[in-house]
Structure formats: structure tokens, C-alpha cells
Design an enzyme around this catalytic site. Structure first.
Site, PDB file in Angstrom:
ATOM      1  N   GLU A  60       9.481 -11.306  -2.637  1.00  0.00           N
ATOM      2  CA  GLU A  60       8.821 -11.627  -3.915  1.00  0.00           C
ATOM      3  C   GLU A  60       7.900 -10.453  -4.190  1.00  0.00           C
ATOM      4  O   GLU A  60       6.908 -10.269  -3.481  1.00  0.00           O
ATOM      5  CB  GLU A  60       8.004 -12.923  -3.808  1.00  0.00           C
TER       6      GLU A  60
ATOM      7  N   CYS B 275       0.628 -11.386  -9.806  1.00  0.00           N
ATOM      8  CA  CYS B 275       1.915 -10.720 -10.012  1.00  0.00           C
ATOM      9  C   CYS B 275       2.441 -11.084 -11.397  1.00  0.00           C
ATOM     10  O   CYS B 275       3.240 -10.362 -11.980  1.00  0.00           O
ATOM     11  CB  CYS B 275       2.902 -11.127  -8.939  1.00  0.00           C
TER      12      CYS B 275
HETATM   13  P1  NDP Z   1       1.024  -5.152  -0.238  1.00  0.00           P
HETATM   14  O1  NDP Z   1       2.470  -4.839  -0.414  1.00  0.00           O
HETATM   15  O2  NDP Z   1       0.093  -4.040  -0.079  1.00  0.00           O
HETATM   16  O3  NDP Z   1       0.837  -6.080   1.056  1.00  0.00           O
HETATM   17  C1  NDP Z   1       1.506  -7.296   1.210  1.00  0.00           C
HETATM   18  C2  NDP Z   1       1.533  -7.666   2.684  1.00  0.00           C
HETATM   19  O4  NDP Z   1       2.351  -6.738   3.403  1.00  0.00           O
HETATM   20  C3  NDP Z   1       0.161  -7.622   3.367  1.00  0.00           C
HETATM   21  O5  NDP Z   1       0.098  -8.645   4.326  1.00  0.00           O
HETATM   22  C4  NDP Z   1       0.183  -6.249   4.031  1.00  0.00           C
HETATM   23  O6  NDP Z   1      -0.747  -6.150   5.081  1.00  0.00           O
HETATM   24  C5  NDP Z   1       1.631  -6.213   4.506  1.00  0.00           C
HETATM   25  N1  NDP Z   1       2.181  -4.895   4.798  1.00  0.00           N
HETATM   26  C6  NDP Z   1       1.819  -3.686   4.302  1.00  0.00           C
HETATM   27  N2  NDP Z   1       2.602  -2.718   4.834  1.00  0.00           N
HETATM   28  C7  NDP Z   1       3.481  -3.318   5.673  1.00  0.00           C
HETATM   29  C8  NDP Z   1       4.538  -2.859   6.514  1.00  0.00           C
HETATM   30  N3  NDP Z   1       4.863  -1.580   6.603  1.00  0.00           N
HETATM   31  N4  NDP Z   1       5.231  -3.763   7.238  1.00  0.00           N
HETATM   32  C9  NDP Z   1       4.936  -5.072   7.156  1.00  0.00           C
HETATM   33  N5  NDP Z   1       3.935  -5.570   6.402  1.00  0.00           N
HETATM   34  C10 NDP Z   1       3.223  -4.709   5.657  1.00  0.00           C
HETATM   35  O7  NDP Z   1       0.615  -6.111  -1.459  1.00  0.00           O
HETATM   36  P2  NDP Z   1      -0.822  -6.681  -1.839  1.00  0.00           P
HETATM   37  O8  NDP Z   1      -1.369  -7.523  -0.728  1.00  0.00           O
HETATM   38  O9  NDP Z   1      -1.660  -5.595  -2.390  1.00  0.00           O
HETATM   39  O10 NDP Z   1      -0.417  -7.693  -3.011  1.00  0.00           O
HETATM   40  C11 NDP Z   1      -0.196  -7.287  -4.313  1.00  0.00           C
HETATM   41  C12 NDP Z   1       1.277  -7.154  -4.638  1.00  0.00           C
HETATM   42  O11 NDP Z   1       1.952  -8.375  -4.381  1.00  0.00           O
HETATM   43  C13 NDP Z   1       1.514  -6.872  -6.122  1.00  0.00           C
HETATM   44  O12 NDP Z   1       2.525  -5.902  -6.231  1.00  0.00           O
HETATM   45  C14 NDP Z   1       1.975  -8.211  -6.669  1.00  0.00           C
HETATM   46  O13 NDP Z   1       2.726  -8.125  -7.845  1.00  0.00           O
HETATM   47  C15 NDP Z   1       2.760  -8.737  -5.504  1.00  0.00           C
HETATM   48  N6  NDP Z   1       2.905 -10.180  -5.577  1.00  0.00           N
HETATM   49  C16 NDP Z   1       4.127 -10.724  -5.897  1.00  0.00           C
HETATM   50  C17 NDP Z   1       4.275 -12.089  -6.058  1.00  0.00           C
HETATM   51  C18 NDP Z   1       5.594 -12.714  -6.399  1.00  0.00           C
HETATM   52  O14 NDP Z   1       5.731 -13.938  -6.247  1.00  0.00           O
HETATM   53  N7  NDP Z   1       6.586 -11.974  -6.861  1.00  0.00           N
HETATM   54  C19 NDP Z   1       3.131 -12.986  -5.913  1.00  0.00           C
HETATM   55  C20 NDP Z   1       1.894 -12.320  -5.555  1.00  0.00           C
HETATM   56  C21 NDP Z   1       1.812 -10.965  -5.399  1.00  0.00           C
HETATM   57  P3  NDP Z   1      -2.184  -5.412   4.814  1.00  0.00           P
HETATM   58  O15 NDP Z   1      -2.944  -6.233   3.882  1.00  0.00           O
HETATM   59  O16 NDP Z   1      -2.783  -5.405   6.154  1.00  0.00           O
HETATM   60  O17 NDP Z   1      -1.850  -4.063   4.285  1.00  0.00           O
END
Ligand code: NDP
Length: 525
Positions: free
Chosen positions: A289, A323
């Protein structure tokens, strides 16, 4: 924990009794009086601590340390995965009725702790009171929805046709069975619903789970994990690991025990996971997502008060960090000036403050990276176009302690500018004048995302909008939000194109099935 005599739901949320406010305020006061505690990860139902720790700061006041969390790293990731694998042997085979009962108990426990969870979400993310409580309540509702689906479908055991074999009696069953061990990685913006929702679906389907939340929202996820432990989930069925995405998250992704993953977050990280999984030994389910660049289209026949209200709420609710936020608005030229005027008026009067206060509409953005992004994007937009309102960060007085950014509307930015296509994830929306609805639709669909979209216009135009828009969740003529506000059971949530991989929406009819694979049992008597 505060007792509640009414349940927070989709319908009570819009007109809550006074009790909601007193309960929330009591929890905020209690939590603020006891900040800075250390929290372990939960692996095999045990609290697990590591040498390396990190502090969880509030974006409202960056000196406020909410708690100390563990930097899990590879060792903890492997430990949690091994625990999940051990537990999977019996959990996978536990009758679905027992799983449903236990999962429901966890959702009920979340409901009992809903004010505490809401207060923590408000302090961790910077969500206003109602948005924070809605996230907490939606967590329980998503879990309950998955349990209901399992029950309504009789555990997805379906009798098939009897083959016409002369002299034999044949019986055929289609059975959906769990994959095994499921990994859930969640983002900062809906730390309750987007952690608990997929965890609940994976569990009720019979998988064991390892969850890793965003670093910024480790406390919220820890409370959700506690709720599962408190109602008696067996050791190892639900594991909670904290730590940074690039190390702990990556170690989880790399672990060969993962049978399936649900990742909610940015397009870049999601696609990286997708590509890595594609290179595995065999295909594994990868529910992604991802981001959005959600348009609203305004016809010359629209109710402009509704449109302005809906755009304002969806562009700036949760500081534009949904999002589903409205980040692009295409308006037919005949009504452009009038709509812009109404939108400006609403936006100028938005209350920015500590999000735990009752009157606050907007809190701070989530962290220093988002704050820096706001400065970079507004600088770029100021060179390309104009600001109808906003454009600056707030640094006076109490604002200076946190990451407060003005709600910003950019106009006159050329339609070929890159920021019409890139998700900013901030309180910034862009307004464009278009000659007709066809031009608006062409622009609306000309992005790599397809999450949500909104429309304001007459009946025939609305039908045309639904037929042509490329998005997973679409709304028309909604003052509550142009592109936001989905709730399980009402508006199942998911995206097309670069916004999602499964083509099925969470909180809907086809979601829990994604966590199971089909087996046909055919027997001849
Ligand atoms: P990120 O992609 O930065 O992070 C999401 C998660 O992935 C966090 O737990 C992060 O940990 C983890 N992560 C980062 N790098 C890695 C990796 N290499 N391997 C595994 N896990 C990893 O997103 P945000 O938290 O900033 O959220 C915002 C984004 O989420 C926006 O793009 C938004 O549109 C999207 N989103 C989509 C939704 C949907 O339903 N389509 C709903 C809500 C949000 P850490 O925090 O430690 O970096």
C-alpha cells in the site's frame, strides 16, 4: 485506562458526547505526567531489550521524550522470525473459530484502551484529537471486520461440484489456508490502523505475525502488541520489533522465514521490497500500500461550498500527511475564482496548535525530514507560481518548539512542473484552472499513482467521473472530505497503479483472502 460508556465508531465520531473530550484529556494528562519510560520489543510474549536504544520525541515539542525504544537490528529481527516460525506450527492449524474469538478479544482490548492509544497517537504523530481517536478506533474496527469476514464466509471452506464419475462418490472442497509467517511493516501516519489492521487480517487467516512500525511511532505499535499479549495470544504468534527501517526493517525483509508481507509506506521503499521479493526462490504474496497524488475535480456545476470544505479538510487534515490527501485540484475556469476565494477563507482560519487541544485542526508535521521537505518544496513552488495562502514554517513562541508548517495553497504553477506528479506528503495543495472536465480528467489520470480521487458536479458528470477516473477509492460531492475519510465496511481502502499491488482494498470483501492460499481437497469414497 479510562472507562467508556459509549463506543467510538464511524457514526459517533462526528457528533461525540462531552465524555469523549474528558476521557481524552484525562489520558493526555496521565501520559504527560509519566513520560520517558523504556519499552522493550515483544518477542515470544517476552519483553526483549537490546544494547542500542533510541528516543521517541514528540513533533509538538522536540524536547519532549515520549519513551525509549530498542534498536532491534538483525539479531532481534531473526529472533522474532524464528519465534513466529515455531508458533506457526500450531497457530496455522488452530480452528478458525478459535482464531476469530481471540482476534476479537484483542480488538475489544484495543477498544478498552482507545483513549490511551489516541492520546499516544496524538503526541507521537501530531494528529489532532479526533483524528487520533479515529485512528485508534479504526484499528479495532479493521481487526473486527477481518474476523467478521472469516465468520461470514464459514472460514472460507467451500463445497465444490461432485465429479460425474460412474461407480464412485467424489467430494471436492476448496479451502483457504494460511501461508505461515507474515511480516507487517507500517508507516508513521496511521500507526494504529495500518499496523493493527493487517496484523488482525493475517492472524485471523491463521498466520503468525512479526510487526515493525515506523521509528517515529513505536509507542503506538507497542500498545497494540500489548493488547494481543493481554488477551492470551500464544507465545510467538504476535511479535513486535522496533528499530530503523534501513537496518531492522531490511533484516526482516531479508529473512527467509517470511512467507508473506504487508508493507504500507512510500513508493520507493515499497518498490524496493517488491523487486527484492521478485528475486526470491519462488513468488511470495507481497501486499503493498503505497503513496498517492490524489486529485479533486471541480465542475462549473459544483456546489462550491461543499467543494471548498471537502478540499480544505482533505488537503490539510493531519497536515496533509495522509496517503489520501488532496494534493491537486483542477477547477473549471468559470468557477475558479469563486472556489479559490472560499478555499482561501477556510484555510486562513485553520487553527494550528498543540493537536491534543480541543480547538486544534492542524498540528505539526511528523519529523525534521518532513519539516525540511516543506521548506524545500515551498521554495521551489514560490519560484514556479504563487501562494494563495501559506508557504512558511511557524517559529514564533510555542510553535518554535515543534515542526509547525502553514497550510499552503499554490496557484499558477505550470502543469508540466514536476510537483504536479510527485507526492509531497505535507500541508501543500496545488490549484489549477482548466478549460473543461476532459482536460481535468486527463491531468488527474496522468500520474503513476491511483489511490483516491474526488469530484464535485452534477449527477451525469458524477457518473462520467466514476467511469473514467483511475483510482481505488473515489468520492463525489462530499463536504466531509474530497479524497479522505475511508472507514472499514463503508469505504474499503486501497490503490491502483503505483499506489498498491493487490488490487483489493483493506476493510472490504476481498481483503482477508489475500492472507491465505487455496487448497483443493478432492476425495473418492
Ligand atoms: P516510509 O516508506 O518511509 O516507511 C514505511 C515503513 O517502512 C517504516 O516502518 C519504515 O521504517 C520502513 N522502512 C524504511 N526502509 C525500509 C527498508 N529498506 N526495509 C524495510 N522497511 C523499511 O513511509 P512513511 O512512514 O514516511 O509513510 C508515508 C508514506 O506512506 C507515504 O508515501 C504515504 O502515501 C504512504 N502511505 C500509504 C498508504 C496506503 O494505504 N496506500 C497509507 C498510509 C501511508 P522507519 O520509520 O524506521 O524508516
Amino acid at each position: 485506562m479510562t472507562e467508556q460508556s459509549f463506543r467510538l465508531t464511524y457514526s459517533t465520531m462526528y457528533d461525540p458526547p462531552e465524555e469523549l473530550h474528558t476521557n481524552f484529556e484525562a489520558e493526555v494528562a496521565k501520559i504527560k505526567a509519566n513520560l520517558g519510560n523504556e519499552f522493550g520489543m515483544i518477542i515470544d510474549n517476552q519483553d526483549v531489550f537490546t544494547d542500542e536504544k533510541f528516543e521517541d520525541h514528540s513533533p509538538i515539542d522536540t524536547e519532549m521524550v515520549l519513551g525509549i525504544f530498542q534498536e532491534g537490528g538483525k539479531k532481534s529481527a531473526d529472533l522474532a522470525m524464528a519465534s513466529s516460525r515455531r508458533a506457526a506450527k500450531s497457530w496455522n492449524k488452530t480452528p478458525w473459530q478459535e482464531r476469530v474469538a481471540l482476534v476479537r478479544a484483542a480488538a475489544n482490548r484495543i477498544n478498552e484502551r482507545v483513549y490511551e492509544l489516541g492520546a499516544v497517537i496524538s503526541l507521537e504523530v501530531g494528529k489532532n484529537r479526533m483524528e487520533a481517536l479515529a485512528d485508534a478506533a479504526e484499528t479495532a474496527d479493521l481487526i473486527l471486520y477481518a474476523a467478521d469476514q472469516m465468520e461470514e464466509n464459514n472460514g472460507f471452506v467451500v463445497k465444490m461440484g461432485q465429479d460425474p464419475l460412474v461407480g464412485y462418490t467424489a467430494t471436492n472442497y476448496s479451502v483457504l489456508k494460511p501461508y505461515g509467517v507474515w511480516l507487517v511493516i507500517s508507516p508513521f501516519n496511521f500507526p494504529g490502523a495500518l499496523t493493527g489492521g493487517p496484523v488482525g487480517a493475517a492472524l485471523v487467516a491463521g498466520n503468525t505475525v512479526v510487526m515493525k512500525p515506523a521509528t517515529d511511532t513505536s509507542w503506538t505499535a507497542r500498545i497494540i502488541a500489548e493488547c494481543f499479549r493481554e488477551v492470551g495470544f500464544p507465545d510467538g504468534v504476535v511479535n513486535f520489533v522496533s528499530g530503523s527501517g534501513s537496518t531492522t526493517g531490511q533484516a526482516l525483509i531479508d529473512n527467509p522465514e517470511v512467507d508473506g508481507v504487508t508493507f504500507t509506506g512510500s513508493f520507493d521503499v515499497g518498490m524496493k521490497i517488491f523487486r527484492q521479493f521478485a528475486n526470491g526462490e519462488y513468488p511470495r504474496p507481497t501486499i503493498l500500500e503505497m503513496g498517492g497524488k490524489n486529485p479533486a475535480i471541480i465542475s462549473k456545476n459544483a456546489d462550491l461550498d461543499r467543494a471548498a470544505q471537502g478540499i480544505f479538510r482533505s488537503a490539510f487534515g493531519l497536515q496533509g500527511q495522509k496517503c489520501s490527501a488532496t494534493s491537486r485540484v483542477y477547477v473549471e475556469e468559470q468557477v475558479y475564482e469563486e472556489l479559490a476565494g472560499k478555499l482561501e477563507e477556510l484555510t486562513k482560519n485553520a487553527v494550528l496548535d498543540d493537536p491534543t487541544k480541543r480547538s486544534t485542526f492542524m498540528g505539526p508535521v511528523a519529523n525534521k525530514y518532513a519539516y525540511q521537505d516543506f521548506k524545500t518544496f515551498t521554495e521551489e513552488l514560490s519560484q514556479a507560481g504563487e501562494f494563495l495562502v501559506g508557504g512558511k514554517v511557524l517559529t514564533e513562541g510555542e510553535y518554535g518548539k515543534g515542526y509547525f508548517c502553514e497550510p499552503t495553497i499554490a496557484t499558477d504553477v505550470p502543469l508540466d512542473h514536476r510537483l504536479w506528479k510527485q507526492e509531497m506528503f505535507l500541508p501543500i495543495t496545488m490549484l489549477a484552472k482548466v478549460k473543461n472536465l476532459d482536460d481535468a480528467m486527463k491531468e488527474a489520470n496522468d500520474v503513476a499513482y491511483g489511490l483516491t480521487a474526488g469530484f464535485y458536479g452534477n449527477k451525469e458528470e458524477t457518473q462520467w467521473f466514476f467511469e473514467n477516473i483511475e483510482a481505488g477509492v473515489t468520492y463525489a460531492n462530499r463536504p466531509q472530505g474530497a479524497t479522505t475519510g475511508a472507514w472499514p465496511g463503508f469505504q474499503p481502502f486501497g490503490g491502483w497503479k503505483g499506489s498498491g499491488s493487490s488490487g483489493k482494498n483493506a476493510g472490504g470483501h476481498y481483503y482477508v483472502q489475500l492472507y491465505m492460499h487455496e487448497q483443493i481437497n478432492s476425495v473418492i469414497k
